[in-house]
Write a protein that holds these residues in place. Structure first.
Motif, PDB file in Angstrom:
ATOM      1  N   ASP A  26      11.473  27.400 -19.652  1.00  0.00           N
ATOM      2  CA  ASP A  26      10.113  27.616 -19.176  1.00  0.00           C
ATOM      3  C   ASP A  26      10.087  27.736 -17.650  1.00  0.00           C
ATOM      4  O   ASP A  26       9.436  28.627 -17.109  1.00  0.00           O
ATOM      5  CB  ASP A  26       9.213  26.468 -19.644  1.00  0.00           C
ATOM      6  N   LEU A  27      10.824  26.871 -16.968  1.00  0.00           N
ATOM      7  CA  LEU A  27      10.830  26.888 -15.498  1.00  0.00           C
ATOM      8  C   LEU A  27      11.617  28.066 -14.923  1.00  0.00           C
ATOM      9  O   LEU A  27      11.431  28.408 -13.750  1.00  0.00           O
ATOM     10  CB  LEU A  27      11.364  25.565 -14.946  1.00  0.00           C
ATOM     11  N   GLU A  56      14.329  15.694 -12.420  1.00  0.00           N
ATOM     12  CA  GLU A  56      14.133  15.535 -10.981  1.00  0.00           C
ATOM     13  C   GLU A  56      15.183  14.577 -10.412  1.00  0.00           C
ATOM     14  O   GLU A  56      15.793  14.837  -9.374  1.00  0.00           O
ATOM     15  CB  GLU A  56      12.724  15.019 -10.705  1.00  0.00           C
ATOM     16  N   LYS A  57      15.424  13.484 -11.125  1.00  0.00           N
ATOM     17  CA  LYS A  57      16.431  12.512 -10.694  1.00  0.00           C
ATOM     18  C   LYS A  57      17.825  13.146 -10.632  1.00  0.00           C
ATOM     19  O   LYS A  57      18.627  12.833  -9.753  1.00  0.00           O
ATOM     20  CB  LYS A  57      16.435  11.326 -11.659  1.00  0.00           C
ATOM     21  N   GLU A  58      18.095  14.062 -11.557  1.00  0.00           N
ATOM     22  CA  GLU A  58      19.390  14.758 -11.592  1.00  0.00           C
ATOM     23  C   GLU A  58      19.483  15.876 -10.548  1.00  0.00           C
ATOM     24  O   GLU A  58      20.523  16.495 -10.395  1.00  0.00           O
ATOM     25  CB  GLU A  58      19.634  15.358 -12.986  1.00  0.00           C
ATOM     26  N   GLY A  59      18.377  16.153  -9.857  1.00  0.00           N
ATOM     27  CA  GLY A  59      18.379  17.195  -8.825  1.00  0.00           C
ATOM     28  C   GLY A  59      18.247  18.599  -9.394  1.00  0.00           C
ATOM     29  O   GLY A  59      18.544  19.576  -8.702  1.00  0.00           O
ATOM     30  N   ILE A  60      17.782  18.716 -10.632  1.00  0.00           N
ATOM     31  CA  ILE A  60      17.663  20.016 -11.292  1.00  0.00           C
ATOM     32  C   ILE A  60      16.256  20.581 -11.129  1.00  0.00           C
ATOM     33  O   ILE A  60      16.072  21.792 -11.042  1.00  0.00           O
ATOM     34  CB  ILE A  60      18.052  19.880 -12.782  1.00  0.00           C
ATOM     35  N   VAL A  61      15.269  19.706 -11.076  1.00  0.00           N
ATOM     36  CA  VAL A  61      13.869  20.105 -10.928  1.00  0.00           C
ATOM     37  C   VAL A  61      13.326  19.525  -9.635  1.00  0.00           C
ATOM     38  O   VAL A  61      13.650  18.402  -9.257  1.00  0.00           O
ATOM     39  CB  VAL A  61      13.046  19.606 -12.144  1.00  0.00           C
ATOM     40  N   LYS A  62      12.507  20.333  -8.957  1.00  0.00           N
ATOM     41  CA  LYS A  62      11.812  19.874  -7.749  1.00  0.00           C
ATOM     42  C   LYS A  62      10.343  19.653  -8.099  1.00  0.00           C
ATOM     43  O   LYS A  62       9.751  20.443  -8.833  1.00  0.00           O
ATOM     44  CB  LYS A  62      11.884  20.923  -6.637  1.00  0.00           C
ATOM     45  N   SER A  78      15.374  23.564  -8.766  1.00  0.00           N
ATOM     46  CA  SER A  78      16.121  23.496  -7.508  1.00  0.00           C
ATOM     47  C   SER A  78      17.234  24.547  -7.590  1.00  0.00           C
ATOM     48  O   SER A  78      17.407  25.208  -8.615  1.00  0.00           O
ATOM     49  CB  SER A  78      16.730  22.108  -7.349  1.00  0.00           C
ATOM     50  N   ASP A  79      18.004  24.672  -6.540  1.00  0.00           N
ATOM     51  CA  ASP A  79      19.152  25.585  -6.591  1.00  0.00           C
ATOM     52  C   ASP A  79      20.116  25.165  -7.700  1.00  0.00           C
ATOM     53  O   ASP A  79      20.681  26.008  -8.403  1.00  0.00           O
ATOM     54  CB  ASP A  79      19.877  25.629  -5.238  1.00  0.00           C
ATOM     55  N   LYS A  80      20.285  23.860  -7.848  1.00  0.00           N
ATOM     56  CA  LYS A  80      21.146  23.335  -8.915  1.00  0.00           C
ATOM     57  C   LYS A  80      20.599  23.746 -10.283  1.00  0.00           C
ATOM     58  O   LYS A  80      21.352  24.116 -11.177  1.00  0.00           O
ATOM     59  CB  LYS A  80      21.218  21.803  -8.792  1.00  0.00           C
ATOM     60  N   GLY A  81      19.285  23.684 -10.442  1.00  0.00           N
ATOM     61  CA  GLY A  81      18.652  24.086 -11.690  1.00  0.00           C
ATOM     62  C   GLY A  81      18.746  25.585 -11.925  1.00  0.00           C
ATOM     63  O   GLY A  81      19.004  26.038 -13.038  1.00  0.00           O
ATOM     64  N   LYS A  82      18.540  26.363 -10.868  1.00  0.00           N
ATOM     65  CA  LYS A  82      18.625  27.825 -10.982  1.00  0.00           C
ATOM     66  C   LYS A  82      20.028  28.270 -11.374  1.00  0.00           C
ATOM     67  O   LYS A  82      20.201  29.298 -12.030  1.00  0.00           O
ATOM     68  CB  LYS A  82      18.202  28.491  -9.673  1.00  0.00           C
TER      69      LYS A  82
END
Length: 109
Positions: A26-27, A56-62, A78-82
């Protein structure tokens, strides 16, 4: 048998957490408000909130908070999520080619 790489195990554990794949998918469509995601996904608000906090805690979502009235909160990758986009796309491609209607129907029984 050789032990699996701990990083691989961590990644698979994260991605296999229920609803995470759908939230990430979805994101990938862009920044969303919580209410948009809640209406897009077949998941309760409480569980969606828990999953977003975990990602968010994992740095995947901002999580971006805008001090307006009322306060506006938006979620994005985040870039990590992208960086997960090709992974999500390949899983979708595999599912389109290998998961049958019969398999989908037996899951609900």
């Amino acid at each position: 048998m050789e032990k699996l790489c701990p990083r691989f195990e961590k990644a698979m554990g994260l991605l296999s957490t229920r609803w995470v794949g759908l939230i990430l998918s979805d994101l990938l469509g862009g920044t969303k408000r919580f209410s948009e995601m809640e209406s897009d996904l077949p998941i309760s608000g409480r569980l969606l909130s828990d999953r977003l906090k975990m990602l968010e805690k994992e740095g995947i979502v901002k999580r971006n908070i805008y001090s307006e009235f009322p306060v506006r909160i938006e979620y994005s990758l985040s870039d990590k999520g992208k960086a997960l986009e090709p992974v999500i796309q390949e899983i979708q491609c595999w599912a389109d080619n290998h998961v049958t209607e019969e398999e989908l129907n037996t899951e609900c029984e």
